[in-house]
Scaffold this motif. Structure first.
Motif, PDB file in Angstrom:
ATOM      1  N   LEU A   1       0.838  -1.212   0.000  1.00 35.59           N
ATOM      2  CA  LEU A   1       0.000   0.000   0.000  1.00 35.59           C
ATOM      3  C   LEU A   1       0.875   1.265   0.000  1.00 35.59           C
ATOM      4  N   ASP A   2       2.201   1.055  -0.035  1.00 38.17           N
ATOM      5  CA  ASP A   2       3.119   2.209   0.019  1.00 38.17           C
ATOM      6  C   ASP A   2       3.374   2.790  -1.382  1.00 38.17           C
ATOM      7  N   PHE A   3       3.917   4.000  -1.379  1.00 35.32           N
ATOM      8  CA  PHE A   3       4.123   4.729  -2.632  1.00 35.32           C
ATOM      9  C   PHE A   3       5.596   5.108  -2.805  1.00 35.32           C
ATOM     10  N   SER A   4       5.981   5.296  -4.062  1.00 30.41           N
ATOM     11  CA  SER A   4       7.268   5.911  -4.364  1.00 30.41           C
ATOM     12  C   SER A   4       7.068   6.725  -5.633  1.00 30.41           C
TER      13      SER A   4
ATOM     14  N   LEU B   1      -1.977   6.084  -7.305  1.00 29.73           N
ATOM     15  CA  LEU B   1      -2.747   6.457  -6.105  1.00 29.73           C
ATOM     16  C   LEU B   1      -4.033   5.628  -6.012  1.00 29.73           C
ATOM     17  N   ALA B   2      -4.777   5.559  -7.123  1.00 30.28           N
ATOM     18  CA  ALA B   2      -6.063   4.859  -7.119  1.00 30.28           C
ATOM     19  C   ALA B   2      -5.862   3.352  -6.901  1.00 30.28           C
ATOM     20  N   ARG B   3      -4.809   2.808  -7.520  1.00 31.33           N
ATOM     21  CA  ARG B   3      -4.552   1.362  -7.370  1.00 31.33           C
ATOM     22  C   ARG B   3      -4.316   1.001  -5.904  1.00 31.33           C
ATOM     23  N   ASN B   4      -3.430   1.761  -5.229  1.00 32.00           N
ATOM     24  CA  ASN B   4      -3.139   1.426  -3.825  1.00 32.00           C
ATOM     25  C   ASN B   4      -4.356   1.653  -2.926  1.00 32.00           C
TER      26      ASN B   4
ATOM     27  N   ALA C   1      -6.269  -1.107  -0.513  1.00 33.97           N
ATOM     28  CA  ALA C   1      -6.616  -0.892   0.904  1.00 33.97           C
ATOM     29  C   ALA C   1      -8.095  -1.180   1.129  1.00 33.97           C
ATOM     30  N   VAL C   2      -8.929  -0.809   0.161  1.00 34.19           N
ATOM     31  CA  VAL C   2     -10.373  -1.040   0.290  1.00 34.19           C
ATOM     32  C   VAL C   2     -10.649  -2.553   0.311  1.00 34.19           C
ATOM     33  N   SER C   3      -9.972  -3.294  -0.558  1.00 43.53           N
ATOM     34  CA  SER C   3     -10.149  -4.755  -0.578  1.00 43.53           C
ATOM     35  C   SER C   3      -9.747  -5.359   0.763  1.00 43.53           C
TER      36      SER C   3
END
Ligand code: KG4
Ligand code: ZN
Length: 359
Positions: A227-230, A271-274, A278-280
């Motif tokens: 769920l992290d970003f770079s 952004l939307a993918r992560n 999280a929603v799943s």
């Protein structure tokens, strides 16, 4: 208490903002004095100039907020301020103004974390029955932060996704700077992207999910999706393309628009993918978008369309445009919850904290 009025102050970065909020969601006034014109010639916020400009703006903005709400400081029940994180020189102005008012007028004082404000922007102008329901998952994407936060109840935060490097809004700002488009980058990029082709450039959909590993018996195991970003790799990929183009000839307007479109498509997809991951995983009742990047239309549309194919009852919220970017109204919405829980500060002890974490 009914008709509870909160005077809220927010000065963590480059906007001087004061608002008067009633019962935690009614906005009696929300004044934001933007410093964009002052900083845009430097291509980003200059901390020293931001602090000085807050000092100059604070009293007029405060007067304006009180006048517009048709109240005097005497009529206010609680004074609230952002304690951090942010630029120390900027935070000092807001925190000291709040402390001074609390002392002079003998008002209870609330101090809170800036990201809480962005999340609670989604509660503004909505009566209690229309507000987001718990548990909720919130994507906060701004110039300084990119987080996914899970909340079981009011003021109960679990950060389940974070950025390893740049914030999403920072990536928009830096790409805009590379292309000579000015500051802040998000609104400019999203406007120019409308004239560009999202397929023109293939920028990397950076995913921090680890590669599959073998367990002790040699079987392959699928790792949990990250769920992290770079965003630094994406930013460098854009820079590489710009350099390749400029080696041959001057970059054209169409190439700039195509880069804007392709970059925005990639950044918002990440952004939307992560968020959907999280929603799943957390199965919330509500999904919230917040922070400056939440005003991005492509991001909103992406999340909406991903939710349509998602077979779960979940409601999407995003704040009105003026409450996505920094504002004091959102600080008032959080402060109301603090007051319900009797979480007040001693004005003699309160200090700004530029590194304050979400607790
Ligand atoms: O929440 P905010 O006002 O300040 C921080 O707390 O950082 O967010 C400002 C950020 C800037 O980086 C700006 O470029 C970005 O939000 N932003 C956008 C859009 N509008 C503002 N990013 C993408 N698309 C937009 N439409
Ligand atoms: Zn912010």
């Amino acid at each position: 208490m009914l008709d509870m009025k909160i005077l809220a102050i927010e000065t963590s970065c480059d906007d001087t903002s004061v608002a008067v909020i009633e019962d935690g969601y009614k906005v009696l006034s929300s004044i934001v004095s933007s410093q964009v014109d002052v900083h845009s010639e430097y291509g980003g916020v200059v901390p020293e100039i931001a602090a000085r400009t807050h000092i100059k703006n604070m009293i007029p903005v405060l007067d304006n907020a009180l006048n517009k709400a048709k109240v005097k400081v005497e009529d206010i029940d609680i004074v609230a301020t952002t304690q951090g994180p942010g630029l120390i020189g900027s935070l000092i102005v807001g925190v000291n103004t709040a402390k001074t008012l609390a002392y002079l007028y003998d008002k209870p004082l609330v101090a809170l974390q800036h990201i809480e404000g962005h999340i609670y922007a989604n509660f503004l102008e909505k009566a209690v029955g229309e507000q987001p329901q718990f548990p909720l998952v919130c994507l906060t994407a701004s110039g300084g932060h990119t987080n996914i936060i899970y909340m079981k109840s009011h003021l109960n935060y679990e950060v389940i996704g974070d950025t390893e490097d740049d914030a999403a809004g920072e990536a928009f700002d830096k790409v805009a700077k590379m292309l000579g488009l000015g500051y802040p980058g998000g609104p400019i990029i999203s406007e120019l992207a409308e004239k560009g082709d999202i397929m023109a450039f293939n920028f990397p959909l950076v995913d921090l999910t680890p590669k599959p590993k073998r367990n002790s018996e040699g079987f392959l195991e699928t790792p949990e999706e990250s769920l992290d970003f770079s965003f630094s790799g994406l930013k460098s990929a854009v820079l590489r393309e710009v350099k390749v183009i400029e080696r041959e000839s001057k970059i054209t307007d169409q190439q700039i628009w195509d880069i804007c479109a392709s970059f925005q498509e990639t950044a918002t997809e990440i952004l939307a993918r992560n968020l959907m991951r999280a929603v799943s995983k957390y199965n919330p009742k509500s999904i919230l978008l917040s922070g400056g990047v939440a005003s991005n239309k492509v991001l909103r549309t992406k999340v909406e369309s991903k939710l349509k194919v998602f077979d779960r009852k979940v409601k999407l919220f995003f704040p009105k445009g003026e409450y996505c970017t920094d504002n004091a109204a959102m600080i008032g919405a959080v402060a109301y919850q603090y007051s319900i829980k009797n979480k007040f500060e001693d004005y003699k002890k309160l200090m700004p904290d530029p590194n304050l974490k979400l607790k």
